[in-house]
Each structure stands twice: as C-alpha cells, then as structure tokens.
Design a protein around this motif. Sequence first.
Motif, PDB file in Angstrom:
ATOM      1  N   ASP A 145      -5.408  12.022   0.185  1.00 58.50           N
ATOM      2  CA  ASP A 145      -6.674  11.955   0.916  1.00 58.50           C
ATOM      3  C   ASP A 145      -7.441  13.266   0.776  1.00 58.50           C
ATOM      4  OD1 ASP A 145      -5.230  13.707   2.526  1.00 58.50           O
ATOM      5  OD2 ASP A 145      -5.663  12.662   4.392  1.00 58.50           O
ATOM      6  N   GLY A 146      -6.903  14.190   0.012  1.00 59.08           N
ATOM      7  CA  GLY A 146      -7.549  15.491  -0.167  1.00 59.08           C
ATOM      8  C   GLY A 146      -7.156  16.492   0.902  1.00 59.08           C
ATOM      9  N   GLY A 147      -6.318  16.079   1.824  1.00 58.37           N
ATOM     10  CA  GLY A 147      -5.864  16.951   2.915  1.00 58.37           C
ATOM     11  C   GLY A 147      -4.355  17.021   2.938  1.00 58.37           C
ATOM     12  N   GLN A 148      -3.781  16.615   4.065  1.00 55.93           N
ATOM     13  CA  GLN A 148      -2.339  16.724   4.264  1.00 55.93           C
ATOM     14  C   GLN A 148      -1.559  15.465   3.926  1.00 55.93           C
ATOM     15  OE1 GLN A 148      -1.856  17.859   8.350  1.00 55.93           O
ATOM     16  NE2 GLN A 148      -2.311  19.998   7.943  1.00 55.93           N
ATOM     17  N   HIS A 149      -2.250  14.373   3.629  1.00 56.29           N
ATOM     18  CA  HIS A 149      -1.582  13.094   3.408  1.00 56.29           C
ATOM     19  C   HIS A 149      -1.571  12.707   1.931  1.00 56.29           C
ATOM     20  CE1 HIS A 149      -1.386  11.917   7.694  1.00 56.29           C
ATOM     21  NE2 HIS A 149      -2.401  12.759   7.766  1.00 56.29           N
ATOM     22  N   ALA A 150      -0.449  12.138   1.510  1.00 52.73           N
ATOM     23  CA  ALA A 150      -0.333  11.589   0.166  1.00 52.73           C
ATOM     24  C   ALA A 150       0.323  10.217   0.272  1.00 52.73           C
ATOM     25  CB  ALA A 150       0.486  12.506  -0.738  1.00 52.73           C
ATOM     26  N   PHE A 151       0.160   9.425  -0.776  1.00 51.07           N
ATOM     27  CA  PHE A 151       0.603   8.048  -0.771  1.00 51.07           C
ATOM     28  C   PHE A 151       1.312   7.739  -2.083  1.00 51.07           C
ATOM     29  CE2 PHE A 151      -3.329   8.844   1.369  1.00 51.07           C
ATOM     30  CZ  PHE A 151      -3.130   8.314   2.634  1.00 51.07           C
ATOM     31  N   LEU A 152       2.521   7.192  -2.001  1.00 51.77           N
ATOM     32  CA  LEU A 152       3.221   6.758  -3.201  1.00 51.77           C
ATOM     33  C   LEU A 152       2.693   5.398  -3.617  1.00 51.77           C
ATOM     34  CD1 LEU A 152       6.980   7.568  -2.532  1.00 51.77           C
ATOM     35  CD2 LEU A 152       5.251   8.984  -3.642  1.00 51.77           C
ATOM     36  N   LEU A 153       2.419   5.259  -4.892  1.00 48.01           N
ATOM     37  CA  LEU A 153       1.917   4.004  -5.446  1.00 48.01           C
ATOM     38  C   LEU A 153       2.651   3.688  -6.743  1.00 48.01           C
ATOM     39  CD1 LEU A 153      -1.868   4.825  -5.018  1.00 48.01           C
ATOM     40  CD2 LEU A 153      -0.553   3.210  -3.630  1.00 48.01           C
ATOM     41  N   ASP A 154       2.829   2.415  -6.980  1.00 40.59           N
ATOM     42  CA  ASP A 154       3.308   1.912  -8.283  1.00 40.59           C
ATOM     43  C   ASP A 154       4.672   2.433  -8.701  1.00 40.59           C
ATOM     44  OD1 ASP A 154       0.975   0.435  -8.534  1.00 40.59           O
ATOM     45  OD2 ASP A 154      -0.064   2.023  -9.623  1.00 40.59           O
ATOM     46  N   THR A 155       5.560   2.671  -7.761  1.00 45.12           N
ATOM     47  CA  THR A 155       6.909   3.086  -8.133  1.00 45.12           C
ATOM     48  C   THR A 155       7.554   1.971  -8.952  1.00 45.12           C
ATOM     49  OG1 THR A 155       7.092   4.289  -6.034  1.00 45.12           O
ATOM     50  CG2 THR A 155       9.136   3.881  -7.255  1.00 45.12           C
ATOM     51  N   CYS A 156       8.013   2.294 -10.138  1.00 46.65           N
ATOM     52  CA  CYS A 156       8.680   1.271 -10.942  1.00 46.65           C
ATOM     53  C   CYS A 156       9.680   1.892 -11.912  1.00 46.65           C
ATOM     54  CB  CYS A 156       7.677   0.391 -11.681  1.00 46.65           C
ATOM     55  SG  CYS A 156       6.735   1.200 -12.949  1.00 46.65           S
ATOM     56  N   VAL A 157      10.694   1.086 -12.221  1.00 40.80           N
ATOM     57  CA  VAL A 157      11.731   1.443 -13.184  1.00 40.80           C
ATOM     58  C   VAL A 157      11.894   0.259 -14.118  1.00 40.80           C
ATOM     59  CG1 VAL A 157      14.196   1.962 -13.468  1.00 40.80           C
ATOM     60  CG2 VAL A 157      12.900   3.004 -11.592  1.00 40.80           C
ATOM     61  N   HIS A 158      12.090   0.545 -15.388  1.00 40.94           N
ATOM     62  CA  HIS A 158      12.289  -0.512 -16.377  1.00 40.94           C
ATOM     63  C   HIS A 158      13.367  -1.468 -15.877  1.00 40.94           C
ATOM     64  CE1 HIS A 158      13.095  -2.616 -20.073  1.00 40.94           C
ATOM     65  NE2 HIS A 158      12.020  -2.036 -20.606  1.00 40.94           N
ATOM     66  N   GLY A 159      13.117  -2.756 -16.032  1.00 38.24           N
ATOM     67  CA  GLY A 159      14.014  -3.784 -15.522  1.00 38.24           C
ATOM     68  C   GLY A 159      15.465  -3.626 -15.915  1.00 38.24           C
TER      69      GLY A 159
ATOM     70  N   ALA B  88       5.049  -4.163 -17.439  1.00 40.64           N
ATOM     71  CA  ALA B  88       5.372  -5.539 -17.842  1.00 40.64           C
ATOM     72  C   ALA B  88       6.866  -5.815 -17.680  1.00 40.64           C
ATOM     73  CB  ALA B  88       4.933  -5.786 -19.279  1.00 40.64           C
ATOM     74  N   SER B  89       7.708  -4.798 -17.905  1.00 37.02           N
ATOM     75  CA  SER B  89       9.146  -4.984 -17.744  1.00 37.02           C
ATOM     76  C   SER B  89       9.550  -4.978 -16.275  1.00 37.02           C
ATOM     77  CB  SER B  89       9.920  -3.882 -18.479  1.00 37.02           C
ATOM     78  OG  SER B  89       9.974  -2.696 -17.707  1.00 37.02           O
ATOM     79  N   ALA B  90       8.735  -4.340 -15.434  1.00 37.70           N
ATOM     80  CA  ALA B  90       9.083  -4.181 -14.025  1.00 37.70           C
ATOM     81  C   ALA B  90       8.499  -5.270 -13.131  1.00 37.70           C
ATOM     82  CB  ALA B  90       8.628  -2.802 -13.528  1.00 37.70           C
ATOM     83  N   TRP B  91       7.317  -5.770 -13.472  1.00 37.34           N
ATOM     84  CA  TRP B  91       6.626  -6.723 -12.597  1.00 37.34           C
ATOM     85  C   TRP B  91       6.186  -7.947 -13.370  1.00 37.34           C
ATOM     86  CZ3 TRP B  91       4.142  -1.712 -11.035  1.00 37.34           C
ATOM     87  CH2 TRP B  91       4.783  -1.185  -9.901  1.00 37.34           C
ATOM     88  N   GLU B  92       6.686  -9.094 -12.947  1.00 40.56           N
ATOM     89  CA  GLU B  92       6.298 -10.357 -13.558  1.00 40.56           C
ATOM     90  C   GLU B  92       4.799 -10.568 -13.368  1.00 40.56           C
ATOM     91  OE1 GLU B  92       7.182 -15.053 -12.853  1.00 40.56           O
ATOM     92  OE2 GLU B  92       8.823 -13.632 -12.496  1.00 40.56           O
ATOM     93  N   GLY B  93       4.134 -10.986 -14.421  1.00 44.35           N
ATOM     94  CA  GLY B  93       2.705 -11.271 -14.337  1.00 44.35           C
ATOM     95  C   GLY B  93       1.812 -10.048 -14.436  1.00 44.35           C
TER      96      GLY B  93
END
Length: 131
Positions: free
Chosen positions: A61-75, A22-27
């Motif tokens: 993906d359970g193999g060699q690939h990974a994905f960054l998601l939802d990176t956030c820091v307090h406003g 809530a502090s990082a993303w409006e709405g």
Amino acid sequence: MEAVELRVSEPVSDEALNGLFASAWEGHAQRSFQPVLSRSLLYVCAYAGRELVGFVNVATDGGQHAFLLDTCVHGRLRRNGIGKALVRKAVQVASLAGITWVHVDYEPSLHHFYQACGFRPSAAGVLRVAA
C-alpha cells in the motif's frame, strides 16, 4: 530433487511465469505479468537449475502493509518446502523494506500451509467485482 535457488525481484519472463502458472492452476489464461511486477514491492522466484518452479508476489500500500499474491509451486514439486521457503523469503525481504504487516488471502484448504508460514487468521472481507 535438485537444490532450489530463490531469487528476489530478478527479471523473469512472461513465458516462464505462464508455464509455471499453467502447471499450478487449472484453467490458467496466458497473460503479461510485467505490468504487475513493475508495481510490486518485490517478488521471489524459485529455480531448480534454469527452470522456474515457484513464485510469490508482494504488493504494498506504499506504507506499512504488504500483501502476498499468486503464491505457486510447480505441480510436480509441491510438498517439498518450496512454497514455505518462498513465503518466508518474501516476508523477510518485505520486513527489511520497512513493512510492518503482511497480509494474505487464501482458500480454506491452504490454512495449514499459511499457518506453518507463521500467519494467523484474522477477520477480513473480500468482494469479487468482475467475473
């Protein structure tokens, strides 16, 4: 600013995550994070004292690939190196878990941030399938 401690995949409450988001993303809409966290390769939380001030999730993906998601820091704490520390820690731990490639999608305004974290642009596509 007090020192920030990074913790890898330690339990974190929905209340703390919803407060941070809530502090990082409006709405931001309140939600349960637990189903996502239970399927993650790992996630990294940043704490200033007892307060959650940063987060990044690493899906795989359970193999060699990974994905960054939802990176956030307090406003109120942005531009203090917390985001970069989170991303670097996530990539380091993912590598130790056998990940070869880490991907991230981001808005154009975040290009310099992710470039500073070591990412380089690549051709990709994205399709939003739900409103």
